[in-house]
Design a protein around this motif. Structure first.
Motif, PDB file in Angstrom:
ATOM      1  N   HIS A 219      11.733   3.112  14.603  1.00 37.20           N
ATOM      2  CA  HIS A 219      11.082   3.199  15.906  1.00 37.20           C
ATOM      3  C   HIS A 219       9.591   3.450  15.707  1.00 37.20           C
ATOM      4  N   SER A 238      12.132  -1.389  16.507  1.00 34.27           N
ATOM      5  CA  SER A 238      12.007  -1.036  17.922  1.00 34.27           C
ATOM      6  C   SER A 238      10.594  -0.519  18.169  1.00 34.27           C
ATOM      7  N   ASP A 368      20.623   0.939  19.637  1.00 35.60           N
ATOM      8  CA  ASP A 368      20.474   1.477  18.285  1.00 35.60           C
ATOM      9  C   ASP A 368      21.835   1.705  17.638  1.00 35.60           C
TER      10      ASP A 368
END
Length: 456
Positions: A219, A238, A368
């Protein structure tokens, strides 16, 4: 709407409406939506959108009790790493083998406690893993343990050397993993995955690659370049649309997209997700236990009255601007000023998430989890993989125009969502005017090849 909130209870067919699960309380966690879920974009996410059909719709948020029955299921202890004792938080199912084990990693200057309870959004994903029957291991970089920059990179974060012995952080993982195996908490064959935020995301791509784990999720970081180039494991990137961190930003999001594209073209399962800004809703802040409904509504109204919210409920001032305004004009912000320090930090974190700044968010925790549990079962996100050669363009970054190679007869410019913003035949000149595009990063497609560029 049952156990949730929506922008409106009356919508016209074809409207796109945001919906949110209600706050789930101390010992519960959002699981999924039930009812007319075929109209939802992502029925596994607590925050999703519905494309309104020409009929009434009923949906309900499922909020089961955690298997442990308590808010915080994690046990803290000290376990010997390669060189020193390491702070470790963990959870393993009591009466069954874990379906997998996910290792969670903090960002620069962070610590293990963020995933284990001190940071709301990260904590929710860790709890979600517990609901799904996975084991969870949370520890920290060796530099965080000693509070020193050990490798001279001017930051407290990870050892990115791609070797399971020489990298102290990977060696620590091996030692902690072996301890749990010897205790019978998991076996050598238990699927392992790594997920991290910011610098922890970069380390996740390295760790999963070196130890050949099932998957890695990063992330707000494009990953370690060497790890991606040599990857044999699936990776999810992400990124946040308005991430302005100096080590990430526009260039980092573009690199993450290119890394995703590179893995897809190598035949490795991968996904690229872009998290966009989301609107404010009045109940947002009572997600934190201790903030009552009337206080959440008052915070919402205070943001509106101070000119921070525009059309559709989206923030029109950045969280940094709002924080500065609160500091300089406290009399205009009596509700936020009156909160406790942890509550104010929570409000700031929620503003970061709504703005899609450099911050972990739980809005994609279903995505996720689906990726780490079965990475090759998902469709890849963003644009379709591109196999044509890289096109050389100049200048890049650019402000007003870019020069294309000779022979390009047609060009398309797309944003990171895959929307075509420009399509133009090139006749008489190889110079493409981009001055009307907003600042950001774009992808360029031509019959001769493809490229990407940053508009300054």
């Amino acid at each position: 709407m049952i156990n949730g909130y929506t922008e409106t209870t009356q919508a016209t067919p074809g409207d796109t409406v945001h919906i949110w699960a209600q706050e789930w309380g101390a010992n519960r966690i959002f699981s999924h939506w039930t009812g007319d879920t075929s109209f939802l974009e992502m029925p596994e996410e607590w925050h999703t959108r519905i494309i309104m059909p020409a009929q009434n719709v009923t949906i309900s948020a499922e909020l089961p009790v955690l298997p442990t029955g308590s808010n915080n299921p994690f046990t803290e202890e000290q376990i010997m790493g390669r060189d020193r004792m390491k702070r470790v938080f963990s959870y393993f199912p009591a009466n069954a083998a874990p379906k997998g084990v996910c290792w969670l990693w903090h960002g620069t200057n962070g610590s293990a406690s963020t995933w284990a309870g001190s940071e709301y959004e990260q904590f929710q994903f860790a709890r979600y893993l517990v609901l799904k029957g996975w084991g969870v291991v949370i520890t920290e970089s060796d530099e965080s343990t000693v509070g020193m920059d050990l490798n001279g990179d001017a930051a407290i974060r990870y050892d990115y050397f791609p070797d399971s012995v020489q990298s102290v952080d990977i060696a620590n993982v091996r030692a902690i993993r072996d301890t749990f195996i010897h205790r019978g908490k998991m076996s050598w064959g238990t699927p392992q995955a790594a997920l991290g935020f910011s610098a922890g995301g970069a380390f996740s791509t390295l760790l999963a690659g070196v130890l050949n784990w099932q998957a890695a999720v990063t992330h707000c970081n494009p990953g370690v370049t060497l790890a991606v180039q040599n990857a044999t494991v699936p990776m999810l990137f992400s990124m946040n649309q308005r991430d302005n961190h100096p080590d990430v930003g526009v260039a980092g999001a573009m690199q993450a997209y290119e890394n995703w594209e590179y893995l897809i073209n190598k035949g490795i399962c991968s996904e690229f997700d872009l998290f966009r800004p989301s609107p404010l809703y009045p109940e947002r802040f009572k997600r934190l236990p201790g903030i009552a409904s009337n206080t959440s509504y008052a915070i919402n109204n205070e943001l509106i009255s101070n000119g921070c919210v525009g059309n559709g409920g989206y923030l029109i001032k950045s969280p940094a601007q709002i924080e500065t305004d609160v500091f300089n004009n406290p009399t205009n912000w009596p509700v936020i000023v009156g909160l406790t320090n942890p509550q104010r930090q929570f409000v700031k974190d929620q503003l970061d998430v709504m703005w899609s700044a450099h911050h972990f968010h739980s809005d994609f925790m279903g995505q996720d989890f689906k990726f780490i549990s079965n990475p090759c079962s998902m469709n890849v996100g963003a644009l379709e993989p591109i196999s044509r050669p890289e096109l050389s363009i100049y200048p890049n970054p650019a402000a007003d125009w870019i020069e294309l190679p000779a022979g390009v007869t047609e060009v398309r410019v797309l944003n990171v969502d895959g929307q075509v913003l420009m399509q133009q035949n090139m006749t008489g000149s190889n110079r493409l005017d981009i001055s009307r595009l907003p600042k950001g990063y774009y992808f360029l497609q031509t019959p001769l090849g493809n490229s990407s560029f940053i508009r300054l």
